[in-house]
Design a protein around this motif. Sequence first.
Motif, short mmCIF file in Angstrom:
data_model
loop_
_atom_site.label_atom_id
_atom_site.label_comp_id
_atom_site.label_asym_id
_atom_site.label_seq_id
_atom_site.Cartn_x
_atom_site.Cartn_y
_atom_site.Cartn_z
N GLN A 56 -28.54 -18.98 -13.90
CA GLN A 56 -27.75 -17.95 -14.38
C GLN A 56 -26.28 -17.93 -13.65
O GLN A 56 -26.25 -18.00 -12.52
CB GLN A 56 -28.36 -17.00 -14.16
CG GLN A 56 -28.11 -15.41 -15.01
CD GLN A 56 -28.90 -14.45 -14.65
OE1 GLN A 56 -29.18 -14.16 -13.62
NE2 GLN A 56 -29.16 -13.73 -15.74
N ILE A 57 -25.45 -18.18 -14.30
CA ILE A 57 -23.75 -18.30 -13.60
C ILE A 57 -23.05 -17.05 -13.96
O ILE A 57 -22.27 -16.36 -13.08
CB ILE A 57 -23.38 -19.39 -14.08
CG1 ILE A 57 -23.10 -19.56 -15.57
CG2 ILE A 57 -23.71 -20.42 -13.56
CD1 ILE A 57 -22.08 -20.61 -16.05
N PHE A 58 -23.44 -16.28 -15.14
CA PHE A 58 -22.57 -14.91 -15.37
C PHE A 58 -23.77 -13.95 -15.67
O PHE A 58 -24.49 -14.19 -16.62
CB PHE A 58 -21.61 -15.17 -16.48
CG PHE A 58 -20.31 -15.95 -15.94
CD1 PHE A 58 -19.70 -15.41 -14.95
CD2 PHE A 58 -20.26 -17.10 -16.58
CE1 PHE A 58 -18.48 -16.53 -14.39
CE2 PHE A 58 -19.21 -18.01 -16.32
CZ PHE A 58 -18.45 -17.70 -15.26
N VAL A 59 -23.72 -12.58 -15.24
CA VAL A 59 -24.67 -11.88 -15.57
C VAL A 59 -24.16 -10.32 -16.04
O VAL A 59 -23.03 -10.01 -15.40
CB VAL A 59 -25.57 -11.57 -13.96
CG1 VAL A 59 -26.62 -10.36 -14.52
CG2 VAL A 59 -25.98 -12.85 -13.41
N ARG A 60 -24.77 -9.76 -16.78
CA ARG A 60 -24.67 -8.56 -17.69
C ARG A 60 -23.04 -8.51 -18.06
O ARG A 60 -22.36 -7.81 -17.62
CB ARG A 60 -25.05 -7.46 -16.52
CG ARG A 60 -26.34 -7.57 -16.24
CD ARG A 60 -26.66 -6.20 -15.63
NE ARG A 60 -26.43 -5.18 -16.33
CZ ARG A 60 -27.08 -4.08 -16.58
NH1 ARG A 60 -28.32 -4.16 -16.10
NH2 ARG A 60 -26.64 -3.17 -17.60
N CYS A 61 -22.66 -9.49 -18.78
CA CYS A 61 -21.21 -9.58 -19.25
C CYS A 61 -21.08 -8.67 -20.50
O CYS A 61 -21.91 -8.60 -21.28
CB CYS A 61 -20.88 -11.08 -19.40
SG CYS A 61 -21.05 -12.03 -17.94
N GLY A 62 -19.89 -8.31 -20.85
CA GLY A 62 -19.49 -7.81 -22.14
C GLY A 62 -19.37 -9.11 -23.03
O GLY A 62 -18.76 -10.07 -22.74
#
Length: 132
Positions: A56-62
């Motif tokens: 995972q490289i970005f978490v809980r993004c819009g």
Amino acid sequence: MSSLIVDNPIDFDVWCRIEDGSQKLAAAWTANMNSQYIIDAFKIVRESIKIDGYIQIFVRCGWDDIPGLLLKLPKFVQKDTLIITQSSYRPSDCPRYCEIHSLRYVAQLCPVCNGFYISNVINGKRFVASKN
């Protein structure tokens, strides 16, 4: 009379495979992203790769934040391996795929097509796209 919305709006995670020999860079990225010790991040990266090859490289993004984030990819990302998922699910856990949005998800409908998702995260505040 207003209707009660039971479902929570969906946010998104970005996953990738890493280049060979890049575990140290991936662990440093993970440690920084999660505000944790590097040794703990090494364990997370190693275990994540064992599961399905992705970290995972970005978490809980819009959803509307993702294009900008994809312009800032870390150097360890293996070319053409990015996967965007419904948040809290690994790529291997998402049985459905929206070809329009290149999104893997578990909900009954693509959250973006459905129009009920987190559009932006700004200073920790989550903004919801309006439901169709």
